[in-house]
Each structure stands twice: as C-alpha cells, then as structure tokens.
Design a protein around this motif. Structure first.
Motif, PDB file in Angstrom:
ATOM      1  N   PHE A  11      -7.349 -28.786  25.420  1.00 44.12           N
ATOM      2  CA  PHE A  11      -8.414 -29.112  24.472  1.00 44.12           C
ATOM      3  C   PHE A  11      -9.754 -29.310  25.189  1.00 44.12           C
ATOM      4  O   PHE A  11     -10.782 -28.780  24.756  1.00 44.12           O
ATOM      5  CB  PHE A  11      -8.057 -30.374  23.677  1.00 44.12           C
ATOM      6  CG  PHE A  11      -9.174 -30.839  22.787  1.00 44.12           C
ATOM      7  CD1 PHE A  11      -9.486 -30.160  21.620  1.00 44.12           C
ATOM      8  CD2 PHE A  11      -9.943 -31.942  23.133  1.00 44.12           C
ATOM      9  CE1 PHE A  11     -10.536 -30.577  20.802  1.00 44.12           C
ATOM     10  CE2 PHE A  11     -10.984 -32.370  22.331  1.00 44.12           C
ATOM     11  CZ  PHE A  11     -11.283 -31.682  21.160  1.00 44.12           C
ATOM     12  N   ILE A  12      -9.756 -30.056  26.289  1.00 43.75           N
ATOM     13  CA  ILE A  12     -10.988 -30.285  27.044  1.00 43.75           C
ATOM     14  C   ILE A  12     -11.565 -28.954  27.514  1.00 43.75           C
ATOM     15  O   ILE A  12     -12.767 -28.689  27.391  1.00 43.75           O
ATOM     16  CB  ILE A  12     -10.739 -31.225  28.241  1.00 43.75           C
ATOM     17  CG1 ILE A  12     -10.450 -32.648  27.761  1.00 43.75           C
ATOM     18  CG2 ILE A  12     -11.936 -31.213  29.206  1.00 43.75           C
ATOM     19  CD1 ILE A  12     -10.039 -33.600  28.874  1.00 43.75           C
ATOM     20  N   ASN A  13     -10.694 -28.105  28.048  1.00 43.74           N
ATOM     21  CA  ASN A  13     -11.119 -26.797  28.550  1.00 43.74           C
ATOM     22  C   ASN A  13     -11.817 -26.011  27.452  1.00 43.74           C
ATOM     23  O   ASN A  13     -12.916 -25.474  27.644  1.00 43.74           O
ATOM     24  CB  ASN A  13      -9.873 -26.045  29.054  1.00 43.74           C
ATOM     25  CG  ASN A  13     -10.217 -24.798  29.841  1.00 43.74           C
ATOM     26  OD1 ASN A  13     -11.185 -24.111  29.548  1.00 43.74           O
ATOM     27  ND2 ASN A  13      -9.401 -24.503  30.837  1.00 43.74           N
ATOM     28  N   GLN A  14     -11.194 -25.941  26.268  1.00 44.51           N
ATOM     29  CA  GLN A  14     -11.755 -25.167  25.159  1.00 44.51           C
ATOM     30  C   GLN A  14     -13.017 -25.817  24.593  1.00 44.51           C
ATOM     31  O   GLN A  14     -14.033 -25.152  24.360  1.00 44.51           O
ATOM     32  CB  GLN A  14     -10.691 -25.007  24.063  1.00 44.51           C
ATOM     33  CG  GLN A  14     -11.130 -24.146  22.888  1.00 44.51           C
ATOM     34  CD  GLN A  14     -11.874 -24.946  21.820  1.00 44.51           C
ATOM     35  OE1 GLN A  14     -11.615 -26.143  21.627  1.00 44.51           O
ATOM     36  NE2 GLN A  14     -12.809 -24.291  21.144  1.00 44.51           N
ATOM     37  N   ALA A  15     -12.958 -27.119  24.361  1.00 40.51           N
ATOM     38  CA  ALA A  15     -14.075 -27.807  23.706  1.00 40.51           C
ATOM     39  C   ALA A  15     -15.330 -27.805  24.575  1.00 40.51           C
ATOM     40  O   ALA A  15     -16.437 -27.606  24.072  1.00 40.51           O
ATOM     41  CB  ALA A  15     -13.669 -29.246  23.365  1.00 40.51           C
ATOM     42  N   PHE A  16     -15.159 -28.002  25.874  1.00 41.28           N
ATOM     43  CA  PHE A  16     -16.335 -28.037  26.741  1.00 41.28           C
ATOM     44  C   PHE A  16     -16.968 -26.650  26.858  1.00 41.28           C
ATOM     45  O   PHE A  16     -18.196 -26.515  26.843  1.00 41.28           O
ATOM     46  CB  PHE A  16     -15.975 -28.578  28.120  1.00 41.28           C
ATOM     47  CG  PHE A  16     -17.186 -28.887  28.959  1.00 41.28           C
ATOM     48  CD1 PHE A  16     -17.988 -29.971  28.664  1.00 41.28           C
ATOM     49  CD2 PHE A  16     -17.533 -28.080  30.034  1.00 41.28           C
ATOM     50  CE1 PHE A  16     -19.122 -30.261  29.426  1.00 41.28           C
ATOM     51  CE2 PHE A  16     -18.665 -28.356  30.792  1.00 41.28           C
ATOM     52  CZ  PHE A  16     -19.461 -29.458  30.481  1.00 41.28           C
ATOM     53  N   ALA A  17     -16.138 -25.614  26.950  1.00 42.58           N
ATOM     54  CA  ALA A  17     -16.668 -24.247  26.997  1.00 42.58           C
ATOM     55  C   ALA A  17     -17.450 -23.933  25.726  1.00 42.58           C
ATOM     56  O   ALA A  17     -18.507 -23.297  25.771  1.00 42.58           O
ATOM     57  CB  ALA A  17     -15.539 -23.245  27.188  1.00 42.58           C
ATOM     58  N   ALA A  18     -16.936 -24.383  24.586  1.00 43.37           N
ATOM     59  CA  ALA A  18     -17.620 -24.141  23.315  1.00 43.37           C
ATOM     60  C   ALA A  18     -18.938 -24.890  23.217  1.00 43.37           C
ATOM     61  O   ALA A  18     -19.877 -24.428  22.553  1.00 43.37           O
ATOM     62  CB  ALA A  18     -16.707 -24.532  22.158  1.00 43.37           C
ATOM     63  N   ALA A  19     -19.029 -26.042  23.883  1.00 46.57           N
ATOM     64  CA  ALA A  19     -20.233 -26.867  23.789  1.00 46.57           C
ATOM     65  C   ALA A  19     -21.320 -26.460  24.786  1.00 46.57           C
ATOM     66  O   ALA A  19     -22.474 -26.854  24.628  1.00 46.57           O
ATOM     67  CB  ALA A  19     -19.870 -28.339  24.016  1.00 46.57           C
ATOM     68  N   LEU A  20     -20.952 -25.673  25.802  1.00 43.61           N
ATOM     69  CA  LEU A  20     -21.950 -25.271  26.795  1.00 43.61           C
ATOM     70  C   LEU A  20     -22.989 -24.332  26.178  1.00 43.61           C
ATOM     71  O   LEU A  20     -22.660 -23.536  25.290  1.00 43.61           O
ATOM     72  CB  LEU A  20     -21.278 -24.547  27.965  1.00 43.61           C
ATOM     73  CG  LEU A  20     -20.674 -25.399  29.078  1.00 43.61           C
ATOM     74  CD1 LEU A  20     -19.940 -24.506  30.065  1.00 43.61           C
ATOM     75  CD2 LEU A  20     -21.727 -26.232  29.798  1.00 43.61           C
ATOM     76  N   PRO A  21     -24.231 -24.381  26.642  1.00 44.94           N
ATOM     77  CA  PRO A  21     -25.244 -23.435  26.167  1.00 44.94           C
ATOM     78  C   PRO A  21     -24.818 -21.993  26.404  1.00 44.94           C
ATOM     79  O   PRO A  21     -24.135 -21.675  27.384  1.00 44.94           O
ATOM     80  CB  PRO A  21     -26.475 -23.788  27.017  1.00 44.94           C
ATOM     81  CG  PRO A  21     -26.267 -25.207  27.427  1.00 44.94           C
ATOM     82  CD  PRO A  21     -24.790 -25.365  27.584  1.00 44.94           C
ATOM     83  N   ARG A  22     -25.226 -21.113  25.527  1.00 45.44           N
ATOM     84  CA  ARG A  22     -24.772 -19.718  25.586  1.00 45.44           C
ATOM     85  C   ARG A  22     -25.318 -18.950  26.779  1.00 45.44           C
ATOM     86  O   ARG A  22     -24.806 -17.874  27.099  1.00 45.44           O
ATOM     87  CB  ARG A  22     -25.159 -19.010  24.283  1.00 45.44           C
ATOM     88  CG  ARG A  22     -24.395 -19.527  23.078  1.00 45.44           C
ATOM     89  CD  ARG A  22     -24.688 -18.728  21.839  1.00 45.44           C
ATOM     90  NE  ARG A  22     -23.907 -19.203  20.708  1.00 45.44           N
ATOM     91  CZ  ARG A  22     -23.912 -18.631  19.508  1.00 45.44           C
ATOM     92  NH1 ARG A  22     -24.671 -17.559  19.284  1.00 45.44           N
ATOM     93  NH2 ARG A  22     -23.180 -19.120  18.543  1.00 45.44           N
ATOM     94  N   TYR A  23     -26.363 -19.465  27.420  1.00 46.44           N
ATOM     95  CA  TYR A  23     -26.885 -18.724  28.571  1.00 46.44           C
ATOM     96  C   TYR A  23     -25.930 -18.773  29.761  1.00 46.44           C
ATOM     97  O   TYR A  23     -26.086 -18.023  30.719  1.00 46.44           O
ATOM     98  CB  TYR A  23     -28.283 -19.196  28.966  1.00 46.44           C
ATOM     99  CG  TYR A  23     -28.449 -20.683  29.214  1.00 46.44           C
ATOM    100  CD1 TYR A  23     -27.996 -21.280  30.392  1.00 46.44           C
ATOM    101  CD2 TYR A  23     -29.100 -21.491  28.284  1.00 46.44           C
ATOM    102  CE1 TYR A  23     -28.162 -22.628  30.635  1.00 46.44           C
ATOM    103  CE2 TYR A  23     -29.285 -22.852  28.513  1.00 46.44           C
ATOM    104  CZ  TYR A  23     -28.815 -23.416  29.676  1.00 46.44           C
ATOM    105  OH  TYR A  23     -28.982 -24.759  29.898  1.00 46.44           O
TER     106      TYR A  23
END
Length: 279
Positions: free
Chosen positions: A231-243
């Motif tokens: 969950f942490i892996n997925q959620a943090f990747a989703a929250a990172l800026p798209r650049y």
C-alpha cells in the motif's frame, strides 16, 4: 563527511544524470559512520568519496574520472573503485583499459528503476497479486495518508522503533532515525500512513537525476497490517508529482529474497554501476 559540505556537494550531486542512489548528499551523510566516509575534491572535476566496507577500502567518483595520476594515487591507498556510473565510465572506458584498470558490472549494486505510473496504477496482469494486496489493505482498514512534516516525526519514530523491535535487528535504524530528524535540512520528502488513526508506516526519499527521478531511501511499516508495504509503495507513487517519471528503489545488495521482491514489481530498467580494479 560533515553537514557543512552540503552547499558544495548537494547542487553538483543532484545534477548527475544517471540517478545513482548513493550519490546524493543526504545518502552519503546519513551513512557516513557505517562506511567511514571521507571526502576530497578534484577542482572542476569530481568529488572523491573514500570509504570502508568489510575491511576493504574503496573510493567513488560521482561526477567524472579524475585523471590518470589521481587514479594511480587512489589505487595505491584503496582496494577498489566503487559505484562507477555509465556517464562517468563511457567517455573514459578506452583510457581506463590503457591505464591497466579492469571495469566489471556490479550487479548486486544496480539500482532498480520503475515507471512511476506503473507503481501508482498497478494495472494489467503483471501486477495482479500486488493490486489484490493493496485492495485487501484498503478494504480491511481505515487508513490515512499525510505528507511528512516536522510535527509528525515523533510518530514516524514510534513506527521505526516498533519496526526494529519486530525485526530483532538494527538494520539501517541509525540512518533512518537521523533521516527523520533532519529530513527538511536534507531536502527530503516523505509521507506518514495511519491505520485506524494509529501510525502504521512511513517512507522518505528525495529527487535525483536532475529532477526526473525520485529515490526511496527508507520505507518502514508495522507488519501486523497485512499489505502495508504494498500500500505504501502504491500510495506514495500516486502522490508524487507527475514530473517524476521514474522511481529508484535502490539495490538488492545480492540478497536473493530482496532481489526476488524487487523483480516482482517489474522494473523498467536499472541504474548500472561498475567496479574498477587495477590489474
């Protein structure tokens, strides 16, 4: 390796193109005692980081090959040259052969690269098991994600202490603790995760490779919450800026279990590193 070096080292290291996870000021600083790091500087060329591991002395040159004379001196006092990146190696490969330096791939230290969108979306058959674990976590717990702030550090430290107790080993505890305490000063960013209102996990990392890549340096969770790490892996990747197009999840250090775990996320590539030895 002192904090006073940050104004000189951080800007130069953040502009190195390969995205070698070790070559950030924060990573070098946080692991300075584990590897007994020392730093010197070849003007307008490269930093030279000297360290020790398992009784052997090594040196690293993050920005460039320093020159034949300097390399000769370094090999007189060190056992090997570590962490040579593609951008450092490629322009000088022929010269290194002429100088009697053998360069080989260091697979155990390759950094794993993933497309940020792959980790954030977990779409397709290849991520079926990961997606199921994340969905099970979401359906089993009342969860919350918050950007890491100074005020949340004590809660992150609680998770870190619990992690150490559960694992029964220190691991990277010392570096992780200092990273939390200094994350703002080290230009790091992270997130806290809660389950049923209680601190359950956190992760922390930083930008590298001229801002195209984000490296995850620390990721800690309480194992009793099944699926917390996925969950942490997925959620943090989703929250990172798209650049940030890629996420660097560092190396496996030759540990077979860790290698298998990293491969299950289907890396899009690797940050290759090489070892140099004098023939």
């Amino acid at each position: 390796m002192s904090f006073e070096l940050k104004p000189d080292m951080h800007p130069r290291l953040s502009m190195t193109p390969d995205g070698v996870s070790e070559y950030t000021f924060s990573n070098l600083y946080l692991f300075r005692e584990r590897y007994n790091y020392r730093v010197s500087w070849v003007p307008d060329k490269t930093f030279i980081i000297s360290g020790e591991r398992e009784g052997k002395k090594f040196f690293m040159t993050p920005c460039a090959v320093p020159g034949h004379g300097v390399l000769t001196e370094l090999f007189n006092t060190h056992d090997y040259w570590k962490g040579i990146s593609d951008s450092v190696l490629d322009p000088q490969r022929i010269h290194l052969e002429q100088w009697g330096i053998e360069v080989t791939e260091d697979r155990d230290n390759f950094d794993y690269l993933y497309l940020r969108t792959d980790l954030a979306e977990l779409s397709g058959k290849k991520y079926h098991k990961k997606r199921n674990l994340v969905n099970a976590f979401i359906n089993s717990y009342k969860y919350e994600e918050r950007p890491l702030t100074r005020e949340l550090v004590p809660q992150a430290l609680e998770v870190l202490d619990r992690w150490r107790a559960d694992k029964g080993t220190d691991g990277d505890y010392t570096a992780a603790k200092e990273a939390l305490e200094l994350f703002e000063d080290l230009n790091m960013r992270g997130a806290m995760y809660y389950v049923d209102g209680k601190p359950a996990g956190w992760c922390l990392g930083e930008s590298l490779a001229k801002g195209r890549m984000f490296a995850i340096h620390f990721e800690k969770g309480i194992d009793e919450y099944k699926g917390i790490y996925q969950f942490i892996n997925q959620a943090f990747a989703a929250a990172l800026p798209r650049y940030y197009t890629h996420i660097n999840r560092e190396q496996d250090l030759g540990e077979e279990g860790l290698r298998q775990a990293k491969m299950t996320y289907r890396p899009s590539g690797f940050v290759r590193k090489y070892l140099g030895k004098r023939l």
